[in-house]
Design a protein around this motif. Structure first.
Motif, short mmCIF file in Angstrom:
data_model
loop_
_atom_site.label_atom_id
_atom_site.label_comp_id
_atom_site.label_asym_id
_atom_site.label_seq_id
_atom_site.Cartn_x
_atom_site.Cartn_y
_atom_site.Cartn_z
N ARG A 47 12.25 -42.38 3.80
CA ARG A 47 10.86 -42.78 3.54
C ARG A 47 10.45 -42.51 2.09
N GLY A 48 9.52 -43.35 1.63
CA GLY A 48 8.91 -43.10 0.34
C GLY A 48 9.44 -43.90 -0.82
N THR A 49 10.62 -44.54 -0.68
CA THR A 49 11.16 -45.27 -1.83
C THR A 49 10.93 -46.77 -1.73
N LEU A 50 10.94 -47.34 -0.51
CA LEU A 50 10.77 -48.79 -0.36
C LEU A 50 9.29 -49.16 -0.42
N HIS A 51 8.93 -50.02 -1.37
CA HIS A 51 7.54 -50.41 -1.53
C HIS A 51 7.29 -51.86 -1.13
N THR A 52 8.33 -52.70 -1.13
CA THR A 52 8.18 -54.10 -0.78
C THR A 52 9.16 -54.47 0.32
N LEU A 53 8.64 -55.00 1.43
CA LEU A 53 9.48 -55.43 2.55
C LEU A 53 9.14 -56.87 2.89
N TYR A 54 10.13 -57.74 2.68
CA TYR A 54 9.94 -59.17 2.89
C TYR A 54 10.73 -59.58 4.14
N LEU A 55 9.99 -59.92 5.20
CA LEU A 55 10.61 -60.29 6.47
C LEU A 55 10.11 -61.65 6.97
N SER A 56 9.58 -62.46 6.09
CA SER A 56 9.03 -63.75 6.49
C SER A 56 10.09 -64.68 7.08
N GLU A 62 6.32 -58.89 19.08
CA GLU A 62 5.48 -57.70 19.25
C GLU A 62 6.24 -56.39 19.13
N ASN A 63 7.42 -56.31 19.73
CA ASN A 63 8.18 -55.05 19.67
C ASN A 63 8.57 -54.69 18.24
N GLY A 64 8.93 -55.69 17.47
CA GLY A 64 9.24 -55.44 16.07
C GLY A 64 8.02 -54.99 15.30
N ALA A 65 6.85 -55.58 15.63
CA ALA A 65 5.60 -55.19 14.99
C ALA A 65 5.26 -53.73 15.30
N LEU A 66 5.56 -53.30 16.50
CA LEU A 66 5.33 -51.89 16.87
C LEU A 66 6.17 -50.96 16.00
N ALA A 67 7.41 -51.34 15.75
CA ALA A 67 8.29 -50.52 14.91
C ALA A 67 7.76 -50.47 13.47
N ILE A 68 7.26 -51.59 12.97
CA ILE A 68 6.70 -51.63 11.62
C ILE A 68 5.44 -50.77 11.54
N SER A 69 4.60 -50.85 12.55
CA SER A 69 3.38 -50.04 12.56
C SER A 69 3.71 -48.55 12.55
N ASP A 70 4.79 -48.20 13.21
CA ASP A 70 5.19 -46.79 13.28
C ASP A 70 5.57 -46.24 11.91
N ILE A 71 6.30 -47.02 11.12
CA ILE A 71 6.69 -46.52 9.80
C ILE A 71 5.48 -46.45 8.87
N ILE A 72 4.50 -47.33 9.07
CA ILE A 72 3.27 -47.25 8.26
C ILE A 72 2.49 -45.99 8.63
N HIS A 73 2.37 -45.72 9.92
CA HIS A 73 1.69 -44.51 10.39
C HIS A 73 2.34 -43.25 9.82
N LYS A 74 3.66 -43.28 9.73
CA LYS A 74 4.39 -42.07 9.32
C LYS A 74 4.61 -41.97 7.82
N GLY A 75 3.95 -42.85 7.07
CA GLY A 75 3.94 -42.71 5.63
C GLY A 75 5.22 -43.11 4.93
N CYS A 76 5.71 -44.32 5.21
CA CYS A 76 6.96 -44.77 4.60
C CYS A 76 6.76 -45.21 3.15
N GLY A 77 5.53 -45.41 2.71
CA GLY A 77 5.28 -45.79 1.32
C GLY A 77 5.18 -47.28 1.07
N LEU A 78 5.15 -48.10 2.13
CA LEU A 78 5.06 -49.55 1.94
C LEU A 78 3.77 -49.95 1.23
#
Length: 220
Positions: A47-56, A62-78
């Motif tokens: 966590r903390g180094t990746l600032h741009t994530l392009y998944l378009s 929905e399940n993938g969105a849940l995983a993304i929300s989790d890393i935002i909650h836990k302060g991944c630095g996006l």
């Protein structure tokens, strides 16, 4: 490319130990929920180094969105998140926008606590930090650019976006192209932006390929 879930899983194992990755583009690679979950797990390990994530343009729901929300909650630095063309639906949009809306509050609370602890440990200062001290010391962290076009958010997803706009002090760019939005949804967005106008640094709002009339634009 066509990495798919298996290819992303292989890539994720390397990402977990990569100490300087700041941008990752996996757009249009047929990535589904399985690959997205593996990727998010790797990002939490590093966590903390990746600032741009392009998944378009992938197959994340929905399940993938849940995983993304989790890393935002836990302060991944996006700071920049591109999810255009992934049908994450209203629930997927909701969990991600809720995470973005709450993330800056969590980071700010940590920084206030750190300031207080530093003050307590300083023998030369015997007073608690003032409100001005706290405001000056807090650096706002959070998602600055969010692309949610073509995600099938519907009215409920738009409600979630509107709520996020009332909370976030970091969002500069918001893309909601091709989301089937009508004038009523634009009214919701406009009201939220106005209620947070002193804090939100919004510079760009992309609303192309929706069902908006002059009535909707007037509400902005």
């Amino acid at each position: 490319n066509n990495l798919g879930d298996e290819g992303v899983k292989t890539l994720a194992s390397g990402i977990a130990v990569h100490g300087s990755l700041s941008s990752l583009d996996l757009g249009f690679n047929n990535v589904g929920n399985e690959g997205c979950v593996a990727l998010c797990s790797a990002l939490l390990s590093n966590r903390g180094t990746l600032h741009t994530l392009y998944l378009s343009g992938n197959a994340i729901s929905e399940n993938g969105a849940l995983a993304i929300s989790d890393i935002i909650h836990k302060g991944c630095g996006l700071e920049r998140l591109h999810l255009t063309g992934n049908v994450i639906g209203p629930e997927g949009v909701k969990v991600i926008t809720e995470a973005i809306g709450a993330a800056h509050t969590i980071h700010s609370a940590f920084e206030v606590q750190n300031l207080t602890n530093q003050d307590d440990n300083n023998d030369m200062l015997n007073q608690s930090p003032t409100k001005d001290d706290i405001k000056k010391s807090i650096t706002l962290h959070g998602v600055q650019e969010l692309f949610l076009g073509g995600t099938g958010m519907g009215h409920d997803g738009c409600l979630a976006v509107a709520k996020m706009l009332e909370q976030t002090p970091t969002l500069r760019v918001l893309s909601l192209s091709n989301c089937g939005l009508c004038d009523d949804e634009i009214q919701l967005l406009g009201d939220s932006i106005k209620s947070n106008r002193d804090k939100i640094p919004l510079e760009a709002l992309q609303l192309s390929f929706n069902n908006i009339t002059c009535k909707g634009t007037e509400s902005l």
